[in-house]
Motif scaffolding. Structure first.
Motif, short mmCIF file in Angstrom:
data_model
loop_
_atom_site.label_atom_id
_atom_site.label_comp_id
_atom_site.label_asym_id
_atom_site.label_seq_id
_atom_site.Cartn_x
_atom_site.Cartn_y
_atom_site.Cartn_z
N TYR A 127 35.92 41.14 32.29
CA TYR A 127 34.78 40.44 31.60
C TYR A 127 33.51 41.35 31.72
O TYR A 127 32.65 40.64 32.29
CB TYR A 127 34.81 39.10 31.83
N LEU A 153 28.41 44.31 35.29
CA LEU A 153 28.76 43.28 36.31
C LEU A 153 30.29 43.22 35.95
O LEU A 153 30.61 43.01 34.76
CB LEU A 153 28.02 42.17 36.05
N PHE A 200 28.11 43.72 40.94
CA PHE A 200 27.17 44.51 40.15
C PHE A 200 27.38 45.86 40.17
O PHE A 200 27.93 46.34 41.56
CB PHE A 200 25.71 43.84 40.49
N ASP A 215 21.97 34.27 29.65
CA ASP A 215 21.00 34.73 29.82
C ASP A 215 19.70 33.55 29.96
O ASP A 215 18.85 33.51 29.22
CB ASP A 215 20.42 35.48 28.43
N TYR A 269 22.06 47.07 34.49
CA TYR A 269 23.31 47.02 35.48
C TYR A 269 24.38 46.39 34.81
O TYR A 269 24.18 45.57 33.83
CB TYR A 269 22.85 45.87 36.29
N TYR A 326 29.86 42.79 31.94
CA TYR A 326 28.36 42.12 31.58
C TYR A 326 27.69 43.45 31.58
O TYR A 326 27.65 44.44 32.34
CB TYR A 326 27.90 41.27 32.50
N PRO A 335 16.13 40.04 35.17
CA PRO A 335 17.14 40.34 34.61
C PRO A 335 17.23 39.61 33.08
O PRO A 335 17.03 38.38 33.13
CB PRO A 335 18.29 40.69 35.19
N ARG A 336 17.58 40.26 32.05
CA ARG A 336 18.20 39.75 30.98
C ARG A 336 19.35 40.12 30.59
O ARG A 336 20.01 41.33 30.90
CB ARG A 336 17.27 40.29 29.59
N THR A 337 20.42 39.16 29.95
CA THR A 337 21.72 39.28 29.68
C THR A 337 21.77 40.05 28.47
O THR A 337 21.63 39.29 27.35
CB THR A 337 22.64 38.11 29.88
N TYR A 348 27.96 40.48 26.93
CA TYR A 348 28.88 39.94 28.02
C TYR A 348 30.31 39.93 27.54
O TYR A 348 30.49 40.06 25.99
CB TYR A 348 28.73 38.31 28.29
N ASP A 349 31.28 39.85 28.06
CA ASP A 349 32.82 40.03 27.43
C ASP A 349 32.90 41.15 26.84
O ASP A 349 33.50 41.30 25.52
CB ASP A 349 32.92 38.86 26.82
N TRP A 359 17.71 32.11 33.23
CA TRP A 359 17.46 32.50 34.66
C TRP A 359 16.14 31.83 35.08
O TRP A 359 15.23 31.24 34.26
CB TRP A 359 16.92 33.88 34.36
N ASN A 412 32.92 30.30 43.47
CA ASN A 412 33.44 31.63 43.92
C ASN A 412 32.29 32.35 44.61
O ASN A 412 31.06 32.30 43.95
CB ASN A 412 33.83 32.27 42.60
N GLY A 447 37.25 36.34 39.43
CA GLY A 447 36.33 35.28 39.60
C GLY A 447 35.26 35.62 40.46
O GLY A 447 34.20 34.92 40.41
N ALA A 448 35.09 36.73 41.36
CA ALA A 448 34.08 36.97 42.03
C ALA A 448 33.58 38.31 41.27
O ALA A 448 34.44 39.33 41.17
CB ALA A 448 34.62 37.32 43.71
N TYR A 449 32.20 38.23 41.13
CA TYR A 449 31.50 39.46 40.40
C TYR A 449 31.08 40.40 41.24
O TYR A 449 30.64 40.09 42.47
CB TYR A 449 30.48 38.83 39.65
N PHE A 458 23.15 43.97 31.79
CA PHE A 458 21.84 43.45 32.03
C PHE A 458 20.80 44.61 32.01
O PHE A 458 20.98 45.55 32.35
CB PHE A 458 21.64 42.80 33.63
N TRP A 485 25.50 40.10 43.34
CA TRP A 485 25.94 38.81 42.81
C TRP A 485 26.27 38.02 44.08
O TRP A 485 26.88 38.51 44.95
CB TRP A 485 27.24 39.03 41.80
#
Lengths: 113, 109
Positions: free
Chosen positions: B34, B91, B100, A101, B89, B36, B46-48, B51-52, A103, A58, B96-98, B38, A47
């Protein structure tokens, strides 16, 4: 249906600045987080950062000194700049609205002398 | 920077159940990370999936579910299908900074 179209230089020399742009089509720019994510060949996801209109950006702490993510709301675009690139920055770079999702197709950026 | 750890590889039989986990070097993973999940197949973006912690998209198969399990985030695949063979994966958010996770290769065999 929201779509992302990304573009930018695919071949850079060490010490140059990587610059990529992502355009948002078919949906609102404001009110959403827009991300940059990269993947070196054969490796995992990293990320890079995200931006939201009105809230700023961020960044990944490990890249923060070299990264700037900016927005152009008039054109529904956001951009990534990464300075002083090295071979370690060679990767496929994706723009995304990660929560939803959505992209971009990815851009392979190669850093080589 | 935090390190997010996943199992390198897991094998599941077709129709079987497997749980992937996502741990943080800073301690217990909570709802404030939070989480995630993928899915990425070779040569694809990637596909999400989730989340949350556990929220799904319309495309996310019902056999995938997210949760907090002990001190980690977890992704459970119940009733594995051959098409679920992929890299997964997680995340996590750190104010606020993610970051993986290291990724898990799921093999359906």
């Amino acid at each position: 249906q929201v779509q992302l179209q990304q573009w930018g230089a695919g071949l850079l020399k060490p010490s140059e600045t990587l610059s990529l742009t992502c355009a948002v089509y078919g949906g609102p720019f404001s009110g959403n987080f827009w991300s940059w994510i990269r993947q070196p060949p054969g490796k995992g996801l990293e990320w890079i950062g995200e931006i939201k209109h009105g809230e700023g950006a961020n960044y990944n702490p490990s890249l923060k000194s070299r990264v700037t993510i900016s927005e152009d709301t008039s054109n529904n675009q956001f951009s990534l700049k990464l300075t002083s690139v090295t071979a370690a920055d060679t990767a496929v770079y994706y723009c995304a609205r990660q929560r939803d999702d959505i992209w971009g197709r990815g851009t392979l950026v190669t850093v080589s002398s | 920077q935090a390190v997010v750890t996943q199992e390198p590889s897991l094998t599941v039989s077709p129709g079987g159940t497997v749980t992937l986990t996502c741990g943080s070097s800073t301690g217990t993973v909570t709802r404030h990370h939070y989480p995630y999940w993928f899915q990425q197949k070779p040569g694809q973006a990637p596909r999400t999936l989730i989340y949350d912690i556990r929220k799904k998209h319309s495309w996310t198969p019902a056999r995938f579910s997210g949760s907090l399990l002990g001190d980690k985030a977890a992704l459970t695949l119940s009733g594995a299908q051959p098409e679920d063979e992929a890299d997964y994966y997680c995340l996590l958010s750190y104010n606020g900074a993610y970051v993986f996770g290291t990724g898990t290769k799921v093999i359906v065999l």
